[in-house]
Design a protein around this motif. Structure first.
Motif, mmCIF file in Angstrom:
data_model
loop_
_atom_site.group_PDB
_atom_site.id
_atom_site.type_symbol
_atom_site.label_atom_id
_atom_site.label_comp_id
_atom_site.label_asym_id
_atom_site.label_seq_id
_atom_site.Cartn_x
_atom_site.Cartn_y
_atom_site.Cartn_z
ATOM 1 N N ASN A 88 28.825 11.177 13.797
ATOM 2 C CA ASN A 88 28.109 9.898 13.791
ATOM 3 C C ASN A 88 28.201 9.237 12.422
ATOM 4 O O ASN A 88 28.514 8.044 12.308
ATOM 5 C CB ASN A 88 26.627 10.115 14.134
ATOM 6 C CG ASN A 88 26.410 10.372 15.620
ATOM 7 O OD1 ASN A 88 27.288 10.110 16.426
ATOM 8 N ND2 ASN A 88 25.245 10.894 15.969
ATOM 9 N N ALA A 96 20.453 8.628 17.226
ATOM 10 C CA ALA A 96 19.224 8.163 16.572
ATOM 11 C C ALA A 96 19.513 7.679 15.163
ATOM 12 O O ALA A 96 18.892 6.734 14.663
ATOM 13 C CB ALA A 96 18.203 9.301 16.528
ATOM 14 N N SER A 97 20.470 8.318 14.506
ATOM 15 C CA SER A 97 20.708 8.015 13.097
ATOM 16 C C SER A 97 21.290 6.615 12.883
ATOM 17 O O SER A 97 21.097 6.043 11.809
ATOM 18 C CB SER A 97 21.621 9.067 12.469
ATOM 19 O OG SER A 97 22.831 9.151 13.172
ATOM 20 N N ASP A 146 17.280 20.009 8.015
ATOM 21 C CA ASP A 146 17.446 18.835 8.870
ATOM 22 C C ASP A 146 18.743 18.093 8.508
ATOM 23 O O ASP A 146 18.960 17.743 7.342
ATOM 24 C CB ASP A 146 16.257 17.888 8.707
ATOM 25 C CG ASP A 146 16.432 16.647 9.563
ATOM 26 O OD1 ASP A 146 16.452 16.783 10.799
ATOM 27 O OD2 ASP A 146 16.599 15.542 8.992
HETATM 28 P P1 ADP Z 1 20.799 12.295 17.532
HETATM 29 O O1 ADP Z 1 19.534 13.022 17.199
HETATM 30 O O2 ADP Z 1 20.587 11.133 18.452
HETATM 31 O O3 ADP Z 1 21.893 13.220 17.966
HETATM 32 P P2 ADP Z 1 21.937 12.293 14.882
HETATM 33 O O4 ADP Z 1 22.297 13.700 15.159
HETATM 34 O O5 ADP Z 1 23.038 11.444 14.378
HETATM 35 O O6 ADP Z 1 21.283 11.597 16.151
HETATM 36 O O7 ADP Z 1 20.777 12.237 13.794
HETATM 37 C C1 ADP Z 1 19.735 13.179 13.778
HETATM 38 C C2 ADP Z 1 18.860 12.929 12.569
HETATM 39 O O8 ADP Z 1 18.155 11.706 12.722
HETATM 40 C C3 ADP Z 1 17.790 13.971 12.382
HETATM 41 O O9 ADP Z 1 18.278 15.084 11.637
HETATM 42 C C4 ADP Z 1 16.682 13.236 11.643
HETATM 43 O O10 ADP Z 1 16.841 13.315 10.226
HETATM 44 C C5 ADP Z 1 16.916 11.792 12.048
HETATM 45 N N1 ADP Z 1 15.863 11.366 12.963
HETATM 46 C C6 ADP Z 1 15.787 11.565 14.291
HETATM 47 N N2 ADP Z 1 14.668 10.997 14.794
HETATM 48 C C7 ADP Z 1 14.018 10.438 13.737
HETATM 49 C C8 ADP Z 1 12.790 9.690 13.583
HETATM 50 N N3 ADP Z 1 12.012 9.406 14.642
HETATM 51 N N4 ADP Z 1 12.462 9.267 12.349
HETATM 52 C C9 ADP Z 1 13.242 9.534 11.278
HETATM 53 N N5 ADP Z 1 14.407 10.229 11.364
HETATM 54 C C10 ADP Z 1 14.771 10.674 12.567
#
Ligand code: ADP
Ligand code: MG
Length: 205
Positions: free
Chosen positions: A40, A78-79, A180
């Motif tokens: 990502n 999410a990122s 994380d």
């Molecule tokens: P996904 O979780 O959709 O697979 P990624 O793997 O690219 O997306 O990113 C995950 C990261 O996003 C997590 O390690 C965390 O740091 C961050 N993250 C996820 N949800 C949140 C949130 N609600 N607030 C802040 N950071 C978050």
């Protein structure tokens, strides 16, 4: 003063760092997520490099708003929206100044980080990217090197935490004992500031 070129170097150094560390980020995400964070980030910042080359924005604020917009439209996880919001909101806070002070950047970045907290509903200690970003905001105005160290320390401090937001939170207690991934990539973003400043600018931003 930090000019448009500095912000372009920041984004380029971030793209290089996430490319270099992509496997490690994906490994972290395979322990407590779905193993896509490295991809990502790499895909997102490759697209950022592309659009910055094409559109040559003329101010620091325009560099970051364009980069943020590109992340939102390129990264599905999410990122994407979270990093996109961080950069877009930071860029917006910088306005249309052609040069900014490190203090102004720190304040704008603080607004960007607050927007991430608002969008994702997370706070310090929830084991997210905020655990690297929030400690960096506090020292960014005085030293990029200190900000890098604070972000790195914050990312490492996520290891013993239980995730309360995002995909890792589904694991409950099993999220304990792993760093994380988003905090690790945030440390790269902050570390890239010191790289963009060069050997003389990092310690005395
Ligand atoms: P996904 O979780 O959709 O697979 P990624 O793997 O690219 O997306 O990113 C995950 C990261 O996003 C997590 O390690 C965390 O740091 C961050 N993250 C996820 N949800 C949140 C949130 N609600 N607030 C802040 N950071 C978050
Ligand atoms: Mg993931």
């Amino acid at each position: 003063m930090l000019d448009t070129d500095f912000f372009l170097r920041w984004m380029a150094a971030t793209a290089a760092a996430v490319d270099r560390e992509s496997d490690r980020l994906t490994e972290l995400d395979s322990a407590i997520g779905d193993a896509d964070h490295g991809n990502n980030m790499r895909r997102g910042f490759e697209a950022v490099s592309g659009v910055l080359d094409e559109e040559t924005p003329g101010t620091p604020g325009a560099v970051l708003t364009l980069a943020g917009r590109q992340l939102i439209s390129t990264v599905g996880g999410a990122s994407g929206p979270l990093y996109g919001t961080l950069l877009r909101r930071t860029g917006k806070a910088l306005g249309d100044a052609t040069e900014v002070t490190p203090g102004q950047l720190a304040e704008a970045f603080g607004a960007g980080v607050a927007a991430v907290a608002q969008l994702g509903g997370a706070q310090a200690g929830d084991k997210t990217m905020l655990d690297a970003l929030l400690p960096a905001v506090d020292v960014l105005g005085s030293s990029f090197d200190q900000a890098r160290d604070a972000a790195l320390a914050g990312a490492l401090e996520t290891v013993p935490l239980q995730a309360r937001k995002g995909r890792a939170s589904y694991l409950g207690e099993r999220s304990i004992g792993h760093q994380d991934p988003g905090a690790a990539s945030s440390a790269l973003l902050v570390g890239a500031l010191a790289e963009a400043a060069g050997p003389s600018g990092g310690g005395n931003a």
